[in-house]
Design an enzyme around this catalytic site. Structure first.
Site, PDB file in Angstrom:
ATOM      1  N   GLU A 143       0.875  -1.164   0.000  1.00  0.00           N
ATOM      2  CA  GLU A 143       0.000   0.000   0.000  1.00  0.00           C
ATOM      3  C   GLU A 143       0.915   1.218   0.000  1.00  0.00           C
ATOM      4  OE1 GLU A 143      -2.592   2.925   0.140  1.00  0.00           O
ATOM      5  OE2 GLU A 143      -1.220   2.776   1.838  1.00  0.00           O
ATOM      6  N   CYS A 160       3.695  -2.466  -8.878  1.00  0.00           N
ATOM      7  CA  CYS A 160       2.427  -2.042  -8.300  1.00  0.00           C
ATOM      8  C   CYS A 160       2.624  -0.802  -7.415  1.00  0.00           C
ATOM      9  CB  CYS A 160       1.769  -3.195  -7.549  1.00  0.00           C
ATOM     10  SG  CYS A 160       0.024  -2.907  -7.173  1.00  0.00           S
ATOM     11  N   ILE A 184      -3.465  -6.506  -8.720  1.00  0.00           N
ATOM     12  CA  ILE A 184      -4.111  -6.421  -7.413  1.00  0.00           C
ATOM     13  C   ILE A 184      -4.173  -4.950  -7.010  1.00  0.00           C
ATOM     14  CG2 ILE A 184      -4.039  -7.123  -4.997  1.00  0.00           C
ATOM     15  CD1 ILE A 184      -2.316  -9.513  -5.841  1.00  0.00           C
ATOM     16  N   ARG A 185      -5.376  -4.384  -7.067  1.00  0.00           N
ATOM     17  CA  ARG A 185      -5.542  -2.946  -6.790  1.00  0.00           C
ATOM     18  C   ARG A 185      -4.478  -2.148  -7.565  1.00  0.00           C
ATOM     19  NH1 ARG A 185      -5.480  -1.709  -0.630  1.00  0.00           N
ATOM     20  NH2 ARG A 185      -6.116   0.319  -1.443  1.00  0.00           N
ATOM     21  N   HIS A 238       2.210  -7.700 -10.799  1.00  0.00           N
ATOM     22  CA  HIS A 238       3.100  -8.376  -9.862  1.00  0.00           C
ATOM     23  C   HIS A 238       3.774  -9.591 -10.516  1.00  0.00           C
ATOM     24  CE1 HIS A 238       1.757  -6.409  -6.052  1.00  0.00           C
ATOM     25  NE2 HIS A 238       0.624  -6.254  -6.715  1.00  0.00           N
ATOM     26  N   GLU A 257       6.279 -11.088  -9.466  1.00  0.00           N
ATOM     27  CA  GLU A 257       6.794 -11.947  -8.399  1.00  0.00           C
ATOM     28  C   GLU A 257       5.760 -12.955  -7.911  1.00  0.00           C
ATOM     29  OE1 GLU A 257       4.811  -8.593  -6.141  1.00  0.00           O
ATOM     30  OE2 GLU A 257       5.846  -8.874  -8.057  1.00  0.00           O
TER      31      GLU A 257
END
Length: 260
Positions: free
Chosen positions: A73, A105, A165-166, A228, A230
């Site tokens: 975040e 991200c 993801i977001r 992502h 990873e």
């Protein structure tokens, strides 16, 4: 560190360990380094040895020749980095020392020059990429998804399975207007001596306009992805990036436009 093409040396790659897939990044880096070493043996071309470390302090950061800033975040990451005395050293690492840096991200958000859809009061950024990002482009965590990406900079032609993801996207390349790429074509703009290159796109969500969102960019020694890598078993982007690190350091490590 400057790498002599004739002499294998050690390159220290750090992963910022404040949030996100730190272990996952290190695992894929280990696999990527082993792959490069194997290729080096087959071709008789020396490859530097890679040392991989987690970075939580300015002292650890100072040991690094290159750095990955993982997801998480971004607002929280910035707050924690400030409290640990890392934010200014990170800016020095990226924008003054010009060391190879990759953000995934939230890491892309941190490396942007500006961000929209931030929390009230905004957030501190590291900078390094002359782009403006839109946070949470595809909605909440419940709306996370996996999509096939065509990434021409990868040697193999098969799609890369991008985990979103977001995820943020690049909504503007600063100095060139809205960051929309049609048909995956590369858009560039000159800024601070380097071009901002679009290295990957993904179709815009239905009902949000035509064209494609920008999900991977590079400017000199700085690379960013919305997704992502990873969180997959696909080592290709990590191996590609390690090659860019080696080439950048061989060239002196300052404002190197890496070769794809």
């Amino acid at each position: 560190m400057t790498v002599d093409a004739a002499t294998p040396q050690q390159i220290t790659v750090g992963v910022l360990a404040l949030q996100g897939g730190v272990i996952e990044h290190i695992s894929l880096l280990q696999k990527a380094a082993a792959q490069l070493s194997s290729q080096s043996t087959e071709s008789s071309t020396p490859t530097p040895q890679f040392s991989l470390i987690q970075v939580r302090t300015a002292a650890q950061l100072s040991q690094c020749d290159a750095l990955i800033i993982p997801g998480g975040e971004s607002t929280t990451m910035a707050i924690v980095a400030r409290r640990l005395g890392l934010l200014d050293p990170l800016r020095e690492f990226v924008k003054v020392q010009h060391k190879p840096t990759w953000g995934t991200c939230a890491g892309l958000v941190m490396l942007a020059s500006a961000a929209s859809a931030t929390k009230q009061g905004g957030q501190e950024l590291i900078g390094g990429l002359d782009v403006k990002v839109l946070r949470n482009r595809y909605g909440t965590q419940l709306q996370s998804f996996v999509g096939d990406l065509r990434l021409p900079f990868l040697e193999e032609g098969k799609p890369f399975r991008g985990v979103f993801i977001r995820a943020p996207v690049v909504e503007e390349i600063i100095g060139s207007g809205p960051g929309t790429a049609e048909n995956g074509e590369k858009e560039v703009t000159k800024s601070k001596g380097n071009q901002v290159e679009v290295l990957g796109t993904y179709p815009k969500p239905q009902g949000t306009g035509e064209g494609e969102d920008i999900v991977a960019v590079r400017q000199g020694h700085v690379f960013g992805t919305s997704f992502h890598p990873e969180l997959t078993d696909d080592v290709r982007i990590h191996a590609w990036w390690l090659k860019q690190v080696v080439e950048g350091l061989k060239s002196g490590g300052r404002d190197v436009q890496a070769q794809s």
